[in-house]
Scaffold this active site. Structure first.
Site, PDB file in Angstrom:
ATOM      1  CE1 TYR A  97      20.751  57.113  84.066  1.00  0.00           C
ATOM      2  CE2 TYR A  97      18.724  57.366  85.330  1.00  0.00           C
ATOM      3  CZ  TYR A  97      20.008  56.856  85.213  1.00  0.00           C
ATOM      4  OH  TYR A  97      20.538  56.093  86.226  1.00  0.00           O
TER       5      TYR A  97
ATOM      6  CB  SER B 278      17.487  54.114  87.360  1.00  0.00           C
ATOM      7  OG  SER B 278      17.130  55.324  87.993  1.00  0.00           O
TER       8      SER B 278
END
Length: 305
Positions: free
Chosen positions: A186, A173
């Site tokens: 995350y 990501s």
């Protein structure tokens, strides 16, 4: 090799690689054929995992689908067969559980064969501020988003190394390249995923296994249930990405053996600026692009999914 010769070699290769990059930017590499490859995709029951499964199916690959959702697997399998997949294999697997990964991996090897393209796509996001994340959810994020990569690599990489053929794909990501508010767990897991994949890239080169390729994918937020509600302040500059666009870019990157893919393109610039600009200017950029507020409207995937 003495210092002079080593430096001369370095400068020569540096120049060559820059020219090579420029040439391939203008005239992209030829796409490799993935027909007949055994492609395993984690988190294949929905979202990007499903789209990648369908695209590999159209290209003639044998697709191996892993997910914790039986209904999701059935639907992806049905769609993959409609898209021309001659061989589709579905397995329920909770990638956060090491022994389950190893057990299901052994079944895949016996029933399908050695996986030649591994796509670590499964992931979860909580979208809570750090002080509001239950410890159990922090642990789950790490187990799914990074520890699972260790277990799948352990299971399938040895065969790739033995044959000097294969491809490891890490769906990380942009949050694995820069910290983002409300995504502490995350971001930590995706930083780890990107670092782990890069380390394996260098280990493979050290082993001389250049036939085993690696691709790290770092997209901004995608319009899937996982990031439902996430908004962009300036969608023209930094859009929340369409799943179909991301999946197509990922497939192209894999077929061209592209080592790293950042989406959208402006992320390349933002990451470079983050590395060289003073911290206060970095904060100013984050504020301007709305990164600090992007998760304020986050809803996430409904529990029933």
């Amino acid at each position: 090799m003495n210092f002079f010769l080593e430096t001369l070699r370095f400068v020569g290769l540096l120049t060559y690689y820059w020219l090579e990059t420029l040439v391939f930017f203008i005239v992209p590499k030829r796409k490799k054929n993935v027909s007949g490859e055994i492609v395993l995709i984690t988190g294949a029951g929905s979202g990007i995992g499903r789209l990648l499964s369908l695209k590999f199916a159209r290209l003639g690959a044998t697709v191996v689908l892993w997910d914790i959702s039986q209904e999701g697997l059935k639907e992806t399998s049905r769609l993959a067969r409609e898209n021309g997949a001659a061989r589709v294999h579905c397995y329920i697997c909770d990638c956060s559980k090491r022994q389950e990964v190893y057990t299901v991996a052994d079944k895949v090897k016996k029933e399908v064969g050695d996986v030649s393209i591994l796509v670590n796509n499964a992931g979860i996001v909580n979208g809570k501020t750090f002080l509001n994340i239950p410890d159990s959810l922090v642990e789950k994020t790490m187990e799914v988003n990074i520890m699972a990569h260790f277990w799948t690599y352990k299971a399938f990489l040895p065969a790739m190394v033995a044959s000097n053929h294969g491809h490891l794909v890490s769906i990380a990501s942009a949050a694995g390249l820069a910290g983002i508010s409300h995504l502490s767990d995350y971001c930590a897991s995706k930083f780890a995923a990107a670092g782990f994949a890069e380390s394996i890239f260098f280990e493979l080169r050290d082993l001389g296994k250049t036939g085993v390729k690696t691709t790290i994918v770092c997209p901004y937020a995608i319009k899937t249930g996982m990031f439902d509600g996430c908004e962009s302040k300036w969608p023209t500059l930094l859009p929340v990405l369409e799943p179909e666009y991301v999946a197509e870019k990922v497939i192209t990157a894999i077929r061209r053996d592209q080592e790293i893919l950042l989406l959208p393109r402006i992320v390349y610039l933002l990451v470079a600026l983050k590395s060289i600009l003073p911290v206060k200017i970095g904060v100013l950029l984050a504020e301007y692009f709305g990164v600090l507020e992007a998760m304020h409207t986050f809803r996430g995937r409904p529990k029933k999914e």
